[in-house]
Design an enzyme around this catalytic site. Structure first.
Site, PDB file in Angstrom:
ATOM      1  N   HIS A 165       0.812  -1.224   0.000  1.00 56.30           N
ATOM      2  CA  HIS A 165       0.000   0.000   0.000  1.00 56.30           C
ATOM      3  C   HIS A 165       0.841   1.268   0.000  1.00 56.30           C
ATOM      4  O   HIS A 165       0.309   2.360  -0.144  1.00 56.30           O
ATOM      5  CB  HIS A 165      -0.946   0.006   1.207  1.00 56.30           C
ATOM      6  CG  HIS A 165      -2.050  -0.998   1.068  1.00 56.30           C
ATOM      7  ND1 HIS A 165      -3.304  -0.665   0.659  1.00 56.30           N
ATOM      8  CD2 HIS A 165      -2.058  -2.343   1.247  1.00 56.30           C
ATOM      9  CE1 HIS A 165      -4.058  -1.751   0.604  1.00 56.30           C
ATOM     10  NE2 HIS A 165      -3.321  -2.791   0.963  1.00 56.30           N
ATOM     11  N   ASP A 372       3.393   9.481  -1.284  1.00 54.66           N
ATOM     12  CA  ASP A 372       2.195   8.773  -0.843  1.00 54.66           C
ATOM     13  C   ASP A 372       1.955   7.633  -1.825  1.00 54.66           C
ATOM     14  O   ASP A 372       2.016   7.852  -3.044  1.00 54.66           O
ATOM     15  CB  ASP A 372       0.993   9.744  -0.858  1.00 54.66           C
ATOM     16  CG  ASP A 372       0.033   9.484   0.292  1.00 54.66           C
ATOM     17  OD1 ASP A 372       0.024   8.352   0.795  1.00 54.66           O
ATOM     18  OD2 ASP A 372      -0.710  10.415   0.664  1.00 54.66           O
TER      19      ASP A 372
HETATM   20  C1  GDG Z   1      -1.911   4.020   3.107  1.00 59.16           C
HETATM   21  C2  GDG Z   1      -0.948   4.703   2.129  1.00 59.16           C
HETATM   22  C3  GDG Z   1      -2.723   4.543   0.374  1.00 59.16           C
HETATM   23  C4  GDG Z   1      -8.775  10.406   7.460  1.00 59.16           C
HETATM   24  N1  GDG Z   1      -9.200  11.226   8.406  1.00 59.16           N
HETATM   25  C5  GDG Z   1     -10.405  10.800   8.786  1.00 59.16           C
HETATM   26  C6  GDG Z   1     -10.723   9.676   8.037  1.00 59.16           C
HETATM   27  N2  GDG Z   1      -9.676   9.449   7.220  1.00 59.16           N
HETATM   28  C7  GDG Z   1      -9.581   8.379   6.222  1.00 59.16           C
HETATM   29  C8  GDG Z   1      -9.684   8.967   4.851  1.00 59.16           C
HETATM   30  C9  GDG Z   1      -8.970   7.935   4.019  1.00 59.16           C
HETATM   31  C10 GDG Z   1      -7.951   7.341   4.981  1.00 59.16           C
HETATM   32  O1  GDG Z   1      -8.323   7.744   6.275  1.00 59.16           O
HETATM   33  C11 GDG Z   1      -6.554   7.851   4.700  1.00 59.16           C
HETATM   34  O2  GDG Z   1      -6.058   7.181   3.589  1.00 59.16           O
HETATM   35  P1  GDG Z   1      -4.805   7.676   2.749  1.00 59.16           P
HETATM   36  O3  GDG Z   1      -4.741   6.950   1.480  1.00 59.16           O
HETATM   37  O4  GDG Z   1      -4.969   9.144   2.523  1.00 59.16           O
HETATM   38  O5  GDG Z   1      -3.511   7.442   3.674  1.00 59.16           O
HETATM   39  P2  GDG Z   1      -2.840   6.250   4.600  1.00 59.16           P
HETATM   40  O6  GDG Z   1      -3.614   6.025   5.829  1.00 59.16           O
HETATM   41  O7  GDG Z   1      -1.431   6.695   4.808  1.00 59.16           O
HETATM   42  O8  GDG Z   1      -2.874   4.907   3.734  1.00 59.16           O
HETATM   43  C12 GDG Z   1      -1.739   5.471   1.094  1.00 59.16           C
HETATM   44  C13 GDG Z   1      -3.556   3.758   1.360  1.00 59.16           C
HETATM   45  O9  GDG Z   1      -2.721   3.096   2.314  1.00 59.16           O
HETATM   46  C14 GDG Z   1      -4.423   2.711   0.658  1.00 59.16           C
HETATM   47  O10 GDG Z   1      -3.666   1.817  -0.084  1.00 59.16           O
HETATM   48  O11 GDG Z   1      -3.579   5.324  -0.417  1.00 59.16           O
HETATM   49  O12 GDG Z   1      -0.870   6.058   0.166  1.00 59.16           O
HETATM   50  O13 GDG Z   1      -0.075   5.575   2.824  1.00 59.16           O
HETATM   51  O14 GDG Z   1      -9.862   6.926   3.618  1.00 59.16           O
HETATM   52  O15 GDG Z   1     -11.035   9.146   4.539  1.00 59.16           O
HETATM   53  N3  GDG Z   1     -11.865   9.003   8.169  1.00 59.16           N
HETATM   54  C15 GDG Z   1     -12.743   9.451   9.086  1.00 59.16           C
HETATM   55  N4  GDG Z   1     -12.478  10.534   9.868  1.00 59.16           N
HETATM   56  C16 GDG Z   1     -11.337  11.223   9.748  1.00 59.16           C
HETATM   57  O16 GDG Z   1     -11.119  12.196  10.467  1.00 59.16           O
HETATM   58  N5  GDG Z   1     -13.900   8.819   9.232  1.00 59.16           N
END
Ligand code: GDG
Length: 732
Positions: A165, A372
């Site tokens: 990921h 990312d």
């Molecule tokens: C890893 C990789 C890759 C965030 N704040 C709140 C909330 N979130 C949710 C978002 C989103 C998720 O968390 C964050 O996902 P990201 O992709 O932006 O980042 P990572 O956690 O670092 O994920 C990344 C991912 O894996 C998938 O393969 O895209 O690059 O680093 O879904 O919505 N959700 C809620 N409240 C919040 O305050 N409910």
């Protein structure tokens, strides 16, 4: 009935302790939703750590039973395991190195690595306690890189997929890790390895082929007799959920609240976990630059910044948090007015209906990570824009920027550019907003999470089938025995043997690859049998073959057929061909020698060969590609053929080829057993020309017109030895 087992570090569940009793709540993350279509079906399940240190036996038993009802299976980890395997190795080695922060944050502590190995074994035991032949295992992410190989070693017949990921870094970064080989070996236990972007695939294939004895042909890797495919599967989101939330009453209420509070300013939103890879400080810097250089934006733009707590027990993260507090404080203190606070900063998570309301209300979503893997926030913002308005600013370092190409794409290190782009986004005309958002929404809708799961699983099945069909072509024991049986029964045998890469391994110096005693002995055995007509058919020069095998009772074919020698007779050169073309081609090749240290030219009667075996790895391959491109049209025009071989590009007359030479030798004679062994392009001509009932065997891998394959010269020799000895035994 075969089942599918998902494995990840964390289970998609929140376990909370309440007065000594534990409560479970399913988490609603995108991955859990996407994989829900799998792990909740039939006997399928999801294995992982429940997220809390649960010590008492009876608590574990109770939780295990409760999890079972949700198709979840726990791996319990102790506090020490979590701190060394997860916080220590995963988050202080793999996370920083894979996000290009090796020099600042990586901490290569041996005990962390040892725990990483042990915990991966713990996961392996959990998987093997459940898995049965025919099952599919899908392992997720950097915490479990050793797991695929640990599983394969014990149950090689399982289908194993792995998905990373986070980004896979360039070889130059990855090689810094002291345990780089073990990590690659671990992942290569899979059948299919998925990444978010094609760049990650490239980096992985590059690292694997440089660090391990692994071959690659595009994105297909061969490690021993195991074929592995590496491919990009950009992860998607549950787009329908994000598109339908804005119509929910609670969300609408929140949107109104946000608009009432900030409606007289443009709202710029960012949402990240607390992490240095997310570029939060750099983003603040860009926003400060904006306030200083675009005074007209004052009181007109509000930056709504959500940072979700994460890993803040780790000192580097706590430090980052303090820095953010400080910068936000400074900027607000300097620029705030009675009516307006430039940055609304929240260090906490929000419920999904508030998040959706923010996505709906924000004029701009600002996603500027330094690195990312994908970044889901950008896709969630797009999916939420059901009126095709709003503007997305995204860092080119986020995997999502490769798909969301209609966004405003920025380099997050370029403060001025980011500031300027925020302004552009905030004041983007409606028509442009629509022109950009519409195609992005289509992309997000099509490549959603269900699609991601489906194409990964379909590909895994396909890879497994490909492996099976290849397996039947491998000369295993049964095939070998049937070849021996035919050999024993026959009396007029023709055996074509290529030399380099077939009977001997490649050496960095072509002179060094001379035959050893064992090979001489083997050839003697084969040629002593009067039923055998052995032909050594090589691209080497005739003088070279003459020196090594001149006295042997076999035919020698040199320079792909330019020269032929029968036993006890002088060499015969193919006549009627011109080599005039060399004068034109040689100077071109020489320009490559000048630019590629370690490469050199070899001249043969009807060919020129450019060798790059001693050139720096990577550079040789690059130049070989250039040379082939450069000569493509000229070669066609002059009736020449370009042959990319193992660390060599050879240019020769089309009329000269091993296939034709083989046919000349065959000459309609009545052979009852024809065998050909070869390893490269030039041998393919032999495989193609020989009669249908011939036994053709490619050495090295399975991409060939040959009927069968073996993986190394050692295996080729051992087959030939068995053949030679089979008749000796019979006559005794
Ligand atoms: C890893 C990789 C890759 C965030 N704040 C709140 C909330 N979130 C949710 C978002 C989103 C998720 O968390 C964050 O996902 P990201 O992709 O932006 O980042 P990572 O956690 O670092 O994920 C990344 C991912 O894996 C998938 O393969 O895209 O690059 O680093 O879904 O919505 N959700 C809620 N409240 C919040 O305050 N409910």
């Amino acid at each position: 009935m075969p089942k599918t087992i998902i494995v990840s570090n964390r289970l998609p569940v929140k376990v909370t302790e309440n007065n000594g009793s534990y409560e479970l709540a399913q988490s609603e993350g995108g991955l859990a939703t996407g994989l829900g279509s799998i792990y909740k079906e039939k006997d399928n399940l999801w294995i992982g750590w429940p997220g809390l240190d649960i010590v008492k036996k009876e608590d574990r038993e109770k939780i295990t039973a409760d999890l079972k009802k949700l198709s979840l299976f726990p791996v319990y980890l102790s506090q020490e395991e979590i701190s060394e395997y997860y916080e220590g190795f995963s988050n202080e080695v793999l996370w920083p190195v894979f996000h290009y922060y090796a020099s600042t944050y990586a901490n290569y502590k041996r005990s962390n690595w040892e725990f990483y190995v042990e915990v991966n074994k713990k996961f392996k035991n959990a998987v093997l306690s459940i898995a049965e032949p025919g099952d599919t295992i899908w392992v997720h992410d950097y915490q479990l890189m050793l797991l695929p190989d640990l599983i394969r070693r014990e149950q090689p017949e399982l289908s194993i997929g792995f998905f990373l990921h986070i980004p896979f870094p360039s070889y130059e970064m990855f090689r810094l890790i002291p345990w780089r080989s073990e990590l690659l070996e671990g992942v290569l236990g899979s059948d299919l390895i998925g990444f978010h972007t094609y760049d990650d695939v490239r980096h992985f294939v590059n690292a694997a082929t440089r660090i391990l004895p692994v071959n690659s042909s595009a994105n297909v890797l061969t490690k021993g007799d195991h074929t592995i495919v590496a491919e990009a599967f950009p992860i998607g989101i549950d787009d329908k959920k994000f598109a339908s939330l804005p119509s929910e009453p609670d969300v609408k209420k929140n949107v109104k609240l946000i608009k009432d509070t900030f409606g007289n300013t443009k709202l710029v939103l960012s949402v990240d976990r607390l992490d240095y890879s997310k570029g939060i400080l750099q983003r603040l810097q860009a926003f400060e630059y904006l306030l200083n250089h675009y005074p007209e934006a004052k009181e007109k733009i509000t930056f709504y910044m959500i940072v979700v707590p994460s890993r803040d027990t780790v000192p580097q993260y706590a430090h980052l948090r303090d820095e953010i507090d400080k910068q936000v404080g400074n900027i607000n203190a300097l620029h705030r007015t009675m009516e307006w606070t430039p940055i609304q900063y929240f260090y906490r998570s929000f419920p999904i209906d508030m998040l959706s309301a923010l996505y709906t209300a924000a004029d701009v979503c600002l996603v500027t990570p330094m690195r990312d893997g994908m970044n889901l926030v950008s896709k969630e913002y797009v999916a939420s824009r059901i009126n095709d308005d709003g503007a997305l600013v995204i860092s080119e370092m986020a995997g999502a920027s490769k798909e969301l190409i209609d966004a405003l794409i920025v380099n997050p290190n370029n403060t001025e550019e980011v500031a300027k782009t925020i302004i552009k986004a905030a004041y983007m005309p409606k028509a442009e907003q629509r022109a950009r958002m519409e195609p992005m929404r289509q992309v997000v809708a099509k490549f959603n999470i269900a699609h991601w799961v489906k194409i990964f699983m379909d590909k895994l099945n396909e890879v497994k089938q490909m492996q099976r069909s290849l397996q039947t072509r491998y000369v295993g024991q049964v095939t070998q025995q049937s070849i021996i049986n035919r050999y024993i029964k026959t009396r007029r045998r023709l055996i074509f043997l290529d030399y380099d890469g077939t009977l001997v391994d490649f050496k960095s110096n072509i002179e060094q690859a001379s035959p050893d005693e064992e090979l001489y002995e083997l050839l003697l055995q084969l040629t002593e049998d009067p039923a055998n007509h052995v032909v050594l058919i090589s691209g080497r020069k005739h003088g070279n073959l003459d020196k090594w095998f001149g006295d042997y009772n076999m035919d020698l074919v040199a320079e792909h057929g330019s020269w032929i020698k029968k036993p006890k007779v002088a060499w015969h050169k193919l006549s009627g061909l011109s080599a005039q073309w060399k004068q034109e081609i040689r100077p071109i090749i020489e320009t490559y020698i000048d630019r590629t240290p370690g490469s050199f030219i070899e001249e043969k009667t009807y060919s020129l060969a450019w060798h790059y075996r001693k050139a720096p790895k990577g550079l040789g391959e690059l130049r070989a590609g250039e040379l082939m491109n450069n000569l493509k049209y000229l070669a066609n025009d002059r009736g020449l053929q370009l042959l990319p071989g193992d660390k060599v590009v050879e240019i020769k007359n089309v009329e000269v080829n091993k296939g034709k030479a083989a046919l000349t030798i065959l000459d309609n004679q009545d052979y009852d057993f024809i065998l050909a062994l070869g390893d490269d392009y030039t041998d393919e001509d032999v495989f193609k020309e020989l009669p249908e009932n011939s036994i053709t065997i490619k050495i090295g891998n399975n991409v060939s017109a040959a009927k069968f394959y073996l993986t190394s010269p050692d295996e080729a020799r051992s087959l030939l030895k068995s053949l030679a000895e089979s008749t000796v035994v019979k006559t005794q």
